[in-house]
Design a protein around this motif. Structure first.
Motif, short mmCIF file in Angstrom:
data_model
loop_
_atom_site.label_atom_id
_atom_site.label_comp_id
_atom_site.label_asym_id
_atom_site.label_seq_id
_atom_site.Cartn_x
_atom_site.Cartn_y
_atom_site.Cartn_z
N LEU A 177 0.87 -1.07 -0.15
CA LEU A 177 -0.11 0.13 -0.16
C LEU A 177 0.90 1.16 0.00
CD1 LEU A 177 -2.74 -0.94 2.49
CD2 LEU A 177 -2.97 -0.96 0.04
N ARG A 178 1.95 0.97 0.18
CA ARG A 178 2.82 2.30 0.04
C ARG A 178 4.20 1.97 -0.88
NH1 ARG A 178 3.11 5.04 5.07
NH2 ARG A 178 1.43 4.16 6.76
N ARG A 222 -5.79 3.97 1.55
CA ARG A 222 -4.68 3.67 0.61
C ARG A 222 -4.92 2.82 -0.46
NH1 ARG A 222 -0.47 5.84 3.10
NH2 ARG A 222 -0.47 6.16 5.17
N GLU A 223 -5.70 1.83 -0.35
CA GLU A 223 -6.16 0.92 -1.38
C GLU A 223 -6.89 1.74 -2.59
OE1 GLU A 223 -8.42 -2.33 0.51
OE2 GLU A 223 -6.66 -3.33 0.83
N GLU A 243 -2.15 1.60 11.87
CA GLU A 243 -3.27 2.09 10.95
C GLU A 243 -4.40 1.00 11.08
OE1 GLU A 243 -1.98 2.87 7.11
OE2 GLU A 243 -0.64 4.70 7.54
N ARG A 258 -6.31 2.00 5.72
CA ARG A 258 -5.79 1.13 4.62
C ARG A 258 -6.87 1.20 3.57
NH1 ARG A 258 -1.50 -2.06 6.06
NH2 ARG A 258 -1.87 -3.26 4.49
N GLU A 301 -1.49 9.75 -4.43
CA GLU A 301 -0.63 9.74 -3.43
C GLU A 301 -1.43 10.24 -2.26
OE1 GLU A 301 2.79 12.35 -3.98
OE2 GLU A 301 3.16 11.41 -5.86
N LEU A 302 -1.46 9.16 -1.10
CA LEU A 302 -2.15 9.45 0.24
C LEU A 302 -1.06 9.73 1.23
CD1 LEU A 302 -4.98 9.76 1.73
CD2 LEU A 302 -4.81 7.24 2.16
N THR A 303 -1.38 10.55 2.19
CA THR A 303 -0.51 10.97 3.34
C THR A 303 -1.38 11.24 4.52
OG1 THR A 303 1.12 12.15 1.83
CG2 THR A 303 1.40 12.38 4.24
#
Length: 321
Positions: free
Chosen positions: A75-76, A285-286, A277, A282, A294-296
């Motif tokens: 996921l990253r 993120r998926e 998390e 999660r 891009e997720l932060t």
């Protein structure tokens, strides 16, 4: 050159040099003289140091690969070790990269199927709630109205209470149906859907302030899948702020910048600290991976709370148009 040949040739060179020295100017007598013992010990120490250095340099890529494998998260994406070192190491790292590419592709494909099925199921449930349950409650309201018109005075108040309860249930059913499948997203676009999400946010103890800047206040040029991901991430971020962060003020910002669109949700809650998390983050993120965004998720800059930032980059041909 492979690592085997590097080590073999190094050791062979050192042994050849030692043999030449022993056959030439260096001799060892019996008993061993102090000077001769010092020369042998110094030569042995030099051989060990050179062997340690070459092994350290040769095995360094393997250590980087080991650390990368220990911290890998599908996921990253990113953070892969460079393809360096001897032939075997470079080939191993390249194989690891290929494996990660395949796993990320398979994960993205399976996640896309799951989320698509989830959205279809949400749409079906929302449709059934609206058509079946909603129509049934509407019919009950009409029946209660007829009963209230004919009921004697002492029962009319109780019938009115039943009407209000039924009307409240009908409004709640419609609200749940809109959250399951926001029709305004399909009809009016992302900005209107986010406004409706803020207006219908169920937790009245949390003040949510929307902010739309740039072209985001009109109609961002985003496809339907991207708009749906942005909407779901905003929905989950607001839910987390109210349910887990115990925030009182939240800012939901959608802004259009050159080449990208950003969704930013900032709250004044207790923050995430070192907590692991959960399924909600999660899931965000998926969804972000599905559209290459891009997720932060991290601490709020300069203040207590949490910041969720989703950045969607436009294709080059679109951003340069």
């Amino acid at each position: 050159m492979s690592l085997f040949w590097r080590i073999f040739l190094l050791n062979a060179a050192m042994l050849v040099v030692a043999a030449v020295l022993l056959l030439g100017p260096v001799t060892v007598s019996t008993p061993v003289l102090p000077g001769e013992a010092f020369a042998v010990v110094a030569g042995l120490a030099l051989m060990l140091v050179v062997s340690a250095v070459i092994l350290r340099i040769g095995l360094a890529p393997l250590g980087r690969l080991n650390r990368a494998m220990a911290t890998a998260d599908l996921l990253r994406p990113g953070g892969r070790p460079p393809v360096t070192g001897p032939a075997e190491m470079a080939e191993l790292i390249g194989t690891y990269h290929t494996m990660l590419d395949r796993l990320e592709h398979d994960r993205a494909s399976s996640t896309a199927l799951v989320l698509s099925a989830q959205e279809d199921e949400r749409q079906r449930v929302a449709q059934e709630l609206h058509d079946e349950v909603g129509q049934t409650l509407t019919a009950v309201l009409l029946q209660l109205k007829r009963v209230a018109d004919r009921a004697p005075g002492e029962l009319r108040e109780e019938v009115s209470l039943a009407q209000e309860a039924t009307r409240g249930s009908l409004d709640e059913i419609r609200r749940i149906a809109r959250r399951l499948r926001p029709g305004v997203l399909d009809e009016l676009g992302l900005t209107s859907a986010l406004r409706a999400l803020v207006a219908e946010f169920p937790d009245h103890d949390v003040s949510v302030r929307p902010r739309f800047t740039g072209a985001a206040d009109t109609a961002p040029c985003l496809d339907h899948d991207t708009e749906l991901v942005l909407y779901r991430v905003a929905q989950e971020a607001l839910t987390n702020a109210a349910r887990h962060a115990r925030a009182t003020h939240v800012v939901l910002e959608l802004r259009r910048l050159p080449g990208r669109t950003e969704l930013r949700v900032v709250d004044d809650g207790r923050g995430i600290a070192d907590a692991p998390e959960g399924a909600g983050i999660r899931g965000m993120r998926e969804r972000a991976l599905l559209i290459g965004a891009e997720l932060t998720v991290g601490p709020r800059p300069g203040a207590p709370g949490t910041e969720v930032l989703l950045c969607v980059r436009e294709p080059l041909e679109e951003s340069g148009r």
